[in-house]
Design a protein around this motif. Sequence first.
Motif, PDB file in Angstrom:
ATOM      1  N   LYS A   1       0.893  -1.166   0.194  1.00 13.35           N
ATOM      2  CA  LYS A   1       0.056  -0.022  -0.003  1.00 13.35           C
ATOM      3  C   LYS A   1       0.791   1.328  -0.178  1.00 13.35           C
ATOM      4  N   GLN A   2       0.253   2.295  -0.488  1.00 13.39           N
ATOM      5  CA  GLN A   2       1.112   3.686  -0.558  1.00 13.39           C
ATOM      6  C   GLN A   2       0.509   4.755  -0.089  1.00 13.39           C
ATOM      7  N   THR A   3      -0.246   4.683   1.066  1.00 12.43           N
ATOM      8  CA  THR A   3      -1.383   5.857   1.530  1.00 12.43           C
ATOM      9  C   THR A   3      -0.992   6.616   2.960  1.00 12.43           C
ATOM     10  N   VAL A   4      -0.069   5.801   3.591  1.00 11.14           N
ATOM     11  CA  VAL A   4       0.313   6.463   4.930  1.00 11.14           C
ATOM     12  C   VAL A   4       1.886   6.628   5.186  1.00 11.14           C
ATOM     13  N   PHE A   5       2.155   7.271   6.206  1.00  8.93           N
ATOM     14  CA  PHE A   5       3.491   7.640   6.435  1.00  8.93           C
ATOM     15  C   PHE A   5       4.606   6.439   6.155  1.00  8.93           C
ATOM     16  N   VAL A   6       4.273   5.462   6.940  1.00  9.14           N
ATOM     17  CA  VAL A   6       5.163   4.073   6.851  1.00  9.14           C
ATOM     18  C   VAL A   6       5.563   3.673   5.489  1.00  9.14           C
ATOM     19  N   ASP A   7       4.297   3.908   4.791  1.00 11.79           N
ATOM     20  CA  ASP A   7       4.422   3.347   3.389  1.00 11.79           C
ATOM     21  C   ASP A   7       5.489   4.132   2.453  1.00 11.79           C
ATOM     22  N   SER A   8       5.395   5.405   2.715  1.00  8.06           N
ATOM     23  CA  SER A   8       6.311   6.419   1.859  1.00  8.06           C
ATOM     24  C   SER A   8       7.949   6.041   2.321  1.00  8.06           C
ATOM     25  N   LEU A   9       7.917   5.705   3.634  1.00 13.08           N
ATOM     26  CA  LEU A   9       9.409   5.306   4.115  1.00 13.08           C
ATOM     27  C   LEU A   9       9.711   3.907   3.454  1.00 13.08           C
ATOM     28  N   LEU A  10       8.859   3.238   3.255  1.00 14.44           N
ATOM     29  CA  LEU A  10       9.133   1.686   2.471  1.00 14.44           C
ATOM     30  C   LEU A  10       9.623   2.008   1.334  1.00 14.44           C
ATOM     31  N   GLN A  11       9.100   2.897   0.513  1.00 13.16           N
ATOM     32  CA  GLN A  11       9.332   3.371  -0.698  1.00 13.16           C
ATOM     33  C   GLN A  11      11.155   3.733  -0.989  1.00 13.16           C
ATOM     34  N   SER A  12      11.414   4.210   0.213  1.00 12.60           N
ATOM     35  CA  SER A  12      12.837   4.683   0.037  1.00 12.60           C
ATOM     36  C   SER A  12      13.900   3.645   0.024  1.00 12.60           C
ATOM     37  N   SER A  13      15.199   4.144   0.433  1.00 10.15           N
ATOM     38  CA  SER A  13      16.290   3.091   0.422  1.00 10.15           C
ATOM     39  C   SER A  13      16.840   2.876   2.307  1.00 10.15           C
ATOM     40  N   LEU A  14      15.689   3.448   2.970  1.00  6.66           N
ATOM     41  CA  LEU A  14      16.030   3.226   4.297  1.00  6.66           C
ATOM     42  C   LEU A  14      16.113   1.807   4.848  1.00  6.66           C
ATOM     43  N   THR A  15      16.798   1.346   5.967  1.00 11.37           N
ATOM     44  CA  THR A  15      16.907   0.084   6.440  1.00 11.37           C
ATOM     45  C   THR A  15      15.553  -0.318   7.165  1.00 11.37           C
ATOM     46  N   GLU A  16      15.281  -1.344   7.413  1.00 14.93           N
ATOM     47  CA  GLU A  16      14.139  -1.636   8.489  1.00 14.93           C
ATOM     48  C   GLU A  16      14.285  -0.888   9.820  1.00 14.93           C
ATOM     49  N   ARG A  17      15.495  -1.005  10.192  1.00 14.55           N
ATOM     50  CA  ARG A  17      15.880  -0.177  11.645  1.00 14.55           C
ATOM     51  C   ARG A  17      15.463   1.258  11.328  1.00 14.55           C
ATOM     52  N   GLN A  18      16.023   1.785  10.363  1.00 13.21           N
ATOM     53  CA  GLN A  18      15.810   3.071  10.164  1.00 13.21           C
ATOM     54  C   GLN A  18      14.423   3.723   9.836  1.00 13.21           C
ATOM     55  N   ILE A  19      13.528   2.892   9.272  1.00  9.31           N
ATOM     56  CA  ILE A  19      12.057   3.129   9.064  1.00  9.31           C
ATOM     57  C   ILE A  19      11.459   2.857  10.564  1.00  9.31           C
ATOM     58  N   MET A  20      11.772   1.952  11.173  1.00  3.11           N
ATOM     59  CA  MET A  20      11.162   1.841  12.686  1.00  3.11           C
ATOM     60  C   MET A  20      11.322   3.070  13.368  1.00  3.11           C
ATOM     61  N   GLU A  21      12.819   3.629  13.385  1.00  3.34           N
ATOM     62  CA  GLU A  21      13.154   4.728  14.036  1.00  3.34           C
ATOM     63  C   GLU A  21      12.239   5.971  13.765  1.00  3.34           C
ATOM     64  N   ASP A  22      12.026   6.196  12.299  1.00  5.25           N
ATOM     65  CA  ASP A  22      11.374   7.311  12.111  1.00  5.25           C
ATOM     66  C   ASP A  22       9.845   7.221  12.427  1.00  5.25           C
ATOM     67  N   CYS A  23       9.313   6.087  12.401  1.00  2.00           N
ATOM     68  CA  CYS A  23       8.091   5.951  12.916  1.00  2.00           C
ATOM     69  C   CYS A  23       7.709   6.109  14.366  1.00  2.00           C
ATOM     70  N   MET A  24       8.980   5.820  15.031  1.00  2.00           N
ATOM     71  CA  MET A  24       8.893   5.840  16.581  1.00  2.00           C
ATOM     72  C   MET A  24       8.811   7.607  16.722  1.00  2.00           C
ATOM     73  N   VAL A  25       9.766   8.146  16.222  1.00  2.00           N
ATOM     74  CA  VAL A  25      10.101   9.852  16.280  1.00  2.00           C
ATOM     75  C   VAL A  25       8.653  10.652  15.844  1.00  2.00           C
ATOM     76  N   PHE A  26       8.116  10.040  14.752  1.00  2.00           N
ATOM     77  CA  PHE A  26       6.688  10.719  14.348  1.00  2.00           C
ATOM     78  C   PHE A  26       5.647  10.332  15.142  1.00  2.00           C
ATOM     79  N   THR A  27       5.448   9.448  15.578  1.00  2.00           N
ATOM     80  CA  THR A  27       4.247   8.942  16.353  1.00  2.00           C
ATOM     81  C   THR A  27       4.597   9.369  17.909  1.00  2.00           C
ATOM     82  N   LEU A  28       5.476   9.400  18.237  1.00  2.00           N
ATOM     83  CA  LEU A  28       5.977   9.864  19.782  1.00  2.00           C
ATOM     84  C   LEU A  28       5.776  11.445  19.835  1.00  2.00           C
ATOM     85  N   ALA A  29       6.546  12.243  18.788  1.00  2.00           N
ATOM     86  CA  ALA A  29       6.543  13.671  18.783  1.00  2.00           C
ATOM     87  C   ALA A  29       5.165  14.222  18.443  1.00  2.00           C
ATOM     88  N   GLY A  30       4.717  13.393  17.141  1.00  2.00           N
ATOM     89  CA  GLY A  30       3.632  13.976  16.649  1.00  2.00           C
ATOM     90  C   GLY A  30       2.371  14.028  17.616  1.00  2.00           C
TER      91      GLY A  30
END
Length: 470
Positions: free
Chosen positions: A248-277
């Motif tokens: 799917k390509q509709t939410v925040f994590v989907d956009s990260l999955l389309q990038s070259s980020l590693t699985e760990r980096q995607i998890m970290e960015d999701c953590m930052v966005f959900t916590l701070a957001g």
Amino acid sequence: MLDFAIFAVTFVIILVGAVLYLYPSSRRASGIPGLNPTDEKDGNLQDIVNRGSLHEFLVSLHQEFGSVASFWFGRRPVVSLGSVEQLRQHINPNHTTDSFETMLKSLLGYQSGMGGGANETVIRKKVYESAINNTLKNNFPLVLKLVEELVGKWKSFPEAQHTPLCAHLLGLAMKTVTQLALGERFRDDTEVISFRKNHDAIWSEIGKGYLDGSLEKSCSRKGHYDEALSEMESVLLTVAKERKAQRKQTVFVDSLLQSSLTERQIMEDCMVFTLAGCVITANLCIWALHFLSTSEDVQEKLYQELEDVLGSDPVSLDKIPQLRYCQQVLNETVRTAKLTPVAARLQEVEGKVDQHVIPKETLVIYALGVVLQDSDTWSTPYRFDPDRFEEESARKSFCLLGFSGNQTCPELRFAYTVATVLLSTLVRQLKLHKLKGQVMEVRSELVSTPKDETWITISRRRKHGEQQQN
């Protein structure tokens, strides 16, 4: 005799150097005026605890030592900047990273970059910001739906009923952020409740426990924090794997999955966005409605703009830039509430502020809460006055501090969008009234939060010619 004198002088020099090296209380950070450590191991942590928060500590520090001051986190020297001019000098050469995100990732123990230098850090930042922007575009109707549900609930309340802002708006923020960040799995209230339990456990310690050193001194608290962080990371990794399989390509994590980020980096960015957001969105909305409830004039001026720009239509993304007074209300909310009173950057290369040299790898604190209520920058700084942002100088200062323009942290931009939807929906239907006798106290941590539940009362907005209902 000469040989002995040379030996004696050399010995004294070595001894003094050893004392300065071994006992940080006998030196200052880079020669910058400030506090000596009160404890060899903890530095000035106890001073921070005694003041009640890092923000209150920084207020007293800058009152005593001026706009550039130093203190100690443990054995580490820290430089704090407490005026617009000093921040201007420091921010411009260091604009490639977001100071709030840098501090949050550091507290979580995450690496802020991709491990390959400044270029990779910039790329990762762009991926993160683009993911948030795309998420808002793809899911704006969902934001509107969640806001309308809340406003509809409030409209059903009796007019004398006390409405708890913190409980309702944190709930709105949690639903909005989790669904936009992680997808439809979080339409289930049980998933949101479980997420909130871990979110609250992590944020409460990040906001206070790490900053004052108390977390590391309590095995039970540290264990509870580590368990919550581990559970949250596990959920985020699971969601990322599920979404990747679904393509799917509709939410925040989907956009990260389309990038070259590693699985760990995607998890970290999701953590930052959900916590701070969640925290920034909730508290921006809480403070905005609180301040509106204290000023009928501001409410009416905002209502008139909403009527002029939107008429009877719901707000849309393309209309938001036209709501200039609404933007001023939110800017003044951030300023008056000191929404994010502290940010930080690591000095990547040697720098200079005024006559002070800041060595490489020094931690630099941006005392934003101090600057946001500096009378040299803001007239009547403790007064809630959205009209101040009609002045170009106020807008420039605000932009420089990272609260508007290109330097705005993406979580705050997200929060502004949600808050605009809330205000544009709410103010056209309801009036907000301050609860008499209520005293607002602030808990200033990474995000300024009311110490206690904040209550208002509401009444139906009746347009001209409409009969008063009994």
